[in-house]
Enzyme design. Structure first.
Site, PDB file in Angstrom:
ATOM      1  N   LYS A 210       0.853  -1.096  -0.020  1.00 29.54           N
ATOM      2  CA  LYS A 210      -0.056   0.370   0.204  1.00 29.54           C
ATOM      3  C   LYS A 210       0.832   1.325   0.007  1.00 29.54           C
ATOM      4  O   LYS A 210       2.023   1.122   0.242  1.00 29.54           O
ATOM      5  CB  LYS A 210      -1.163  -0.207   0.998  1.00 29.54           C
ATOM      6  CG  LYS A 210      -2.147  -1.060   0.681  1.00 29.54           C
ATOM      7  CD  LYS A 210      -3.232  -1.105   1.607  1.00 29.54           C
ATOM      8  CE  LYS A 210      -4.438  -2.102   0.909  1.00 29.54           C
ATOM      9  NZ  LYS A 210      -5.491  -2.585   1.967  1.00 29.54           N
ATOM     10  N   ARG A 250      -2.623 -10.353   4.585  1.00 27.38           N
ATOM     11  CA  ARG A 250      -3.336 -10.850   3.224  1.00 27.38           C
ATOM     12  C   ARG A 250      -1.913  -9.781   2.342  1.00 27.38           C
ATOM     13  O   ARG A 250      -2.053  -8.877   2.090  1.00 27.38           O
ATOM     14  CB  ARG A 250      -4.384 -10.040   2.783  1.00 27.38           C
ATOM     15  CG  ARG A 250      -5.350  -9.399   1.419  1.00 27.38           C
ATOM     16  CD  ARG A 250      -6.180  -8.688   1.556  1.00 27.38           C
ATOM     17  NE  ARG A 250      -6.953  -9.155   0.421  1.00 27.38           N
ATOM     18  CZ  ARG A 250      -6.336  -8.060  -0.654  1.00 27.38           C
ATOM     19  NH1 ARG A 250      -5.408  -7.087  -0.351  1.00 27.38           N
ATOM     20  NH2 ARG A 250      -6.541  -7.918  -1.709  1.00 27.38           N
TER      21      ARG A 250
HETATM   22  N1  PMM Z   1      -7.539  -4.230   1.006  1.00 25.20           N
HETATM   23  C1  PMM Z   1      -7.506  -4.373  -0.806  1.00 25.20           C
HETATM   24  C2  PMM Z   1      -8.440  -5.454  -0.912  1.00 25.20           C
HETATM   25  N2  PMM Z   1      -9.232  -6.040  -0.607  1.00 25.20           N
HETATM   26  N3  PMM Z   1      -9.023  -6.931   2.042  1.00 25.20           N
HETATM   27  C3  PMM Z   1      -9.093  -7.018   3.069  1.00 25.20           C
HETATM   28  N4  PMM Z   1     -10.266  -7.384   3.840  1.00 25.20           N
HETATM   29  N5  PMM Z   1      -8.626  -6.099   3.915  1.00 25.20           N
HETATM   30  C4  PMM Z   1      -8.216  -5.744   2.850  1.00 25.20           C
HETATM   31  O1  PMM Z   1      -6.751  -4.496   3.067  1.00 25.20           O
HETATM   32  C5  PMM Z   1      -7.995  -5.109   1.123  1.00 25.20           C
HETATM   33  C6  PMM Z   1      -8.601  -5.733   1.183  1.00 25.20           C
HETATM   34  C7  PMM Z   1      -6.705  -3.562  -1.762  1.00 25.20           C
HETATM   35  O2  PMM Z   1      -5.699  -4.645  -2.054  1.00 25.20           O
HETATM   36  P1  PMM Z   1      -5.610  -4.567  -3.963  1.00 25.20           P
HETATM   37  O3  PMM Z   1      -5.718  -3.845  -4.734  1.00 25.20           O
HETATM   38  O4  PMM Z   1      -3.498  -4.980  -3.341  1.00 25.20           O
HETATM   39  O5  PMM Z   1      -5.950  -6.109  -3.334  1.00 25.20           O
END
Ligand code: PMM
Length: 271
Positions: A210, A250
């Site tokens: 991030k 994650r």
């Molecule tokens: N961040 C993203 C997408 N899904 N789900 C959860 N539970 N927590 C998060 O911090 C989260 C998520 C955004 O990141 P990406 O676009 O790299 O998937």
């Protein structure tokens, strides 16, 4: 102490901030998921909607078209799959296709039908702290005390969801790094994971790649590091999350977080 699980990210999107377009065809997404399993992922989180700041939403049909074949294939290979969606109808079809966790970045707020779907499916439900869709969320990054405010908001979500029939034993809480948060908010939340854990639920941490990590070591006003150059700092946050005893992280780069958690386990064993 239970060890922290690693949830590998499988974004079937053309536009995610960190890996947009890389795994957009179902075949590429499945191959990527299998690769993450090989690296040791405990869970694969399959999503078809980018939530990067400013992103536009895909239609429901498009979201289904992206993720259902991937979920069917990966769960058919024995993977534990979570579906990253804000739509109740998509969550229901994903569970039917083999997903066994629902991960909703809106914590059930974006779709009034999500609570019913999750209550019926009886699967674990990740409830993330959220203040609105990605096109406007950064306008809402204002807090009195970010840790207390996020804990309070998540407690309200818990009460609302349980009132709609979701079991408290289904819930996993996530502070929502980067969602309506400035860098200082993300650092406070990471520094106080214990406060979130004390709400009494498993906690998921999603700091991977991030923007607040990309800004580290870059002079003010400088160009942030590219997402793919943020895996070492991500692994450092995995150490912090692991030491705090969270349920899961994650991440995009599974191998480095598995190594980071090996360090945590070795230190815990030596205490
Ligand atoms: N961040 C993203 C997408 N899904 N789900 C959860 N539970 N927590 C998060 O911090 C989260 C998520 C955004 O990141 P990406 O676009 O790299 O998937």
């Amino acid at each position: 102490m239970m060890s922290t699980l690693v949830m590998g990210v499988v974004n079937v999107t053309p536009d995610s901030f960190s890996d947009g377009g890389l795994w957009f065809s179902p075949g590429a997404a499945v191959a990527h998921g299998l690769d993450l399993l090989e690296q040791g992922a405990d869970i694969l989180d399959v999503g078809g909607e980018s939530t990067r700041p400013g992103a536009q939403r895909p239609s429901e049909e498009e979201e289904l078209r992206r993720i259902i074949p991937v979920i069917r294939e990966l769960s058919g290979c024995g993977a534990r799959v979570s579906v990253d969606t804000m739509r109740g109808s998509v969550a229901a079809q994903a569970v039917e296709a083999g997903a066994s966790i629902v991960n909703d970045v809106s914590g059930g707020l974006a779709d009034p039908d999500m609570a019913r779907v999750v209550a019926t499916a009886r699967v674990p439900f990740v409830v993330m702290h959220w203040r609105g869709h990605s096109d406007t969320m950064q306008d809402r990054a204002s807090y009195d005390d970010v840790v207390a405010d996020v804990c309070r908001a998540l407690s309200e979500r818990v009460a609302d969801l349980c009132g709609r029939g979701v079991g408290s034993d289904q819930l996993i809480l996530d502070p929502g790094f980067g969602f309506a948060k400035l860098a200082e908010h993300n650092w406070s939340l990471l520094a106080h994971l214990g406060a979130m854990k004390s709400l009494g639920f498993p906690v998921l941490v999603g700091t991977s790649r991030k923007t607040f990590l990309g800004a580290l070591g870059v002079p003010e006003g400088g160009v942030p590091r590219l997402p793919a150059q943020r895996d070492v700092t991500t692994a450092a946050t995995t150490v912090i999350a692991g030491l705090a005893g969270v349920w899961g992280v994650r991440v995009h780069d599974v191998a480095s977080s598995i190594d980071a958690l090996r360090v945590v386990a070795a230190v815990e064993a030596a205490r």
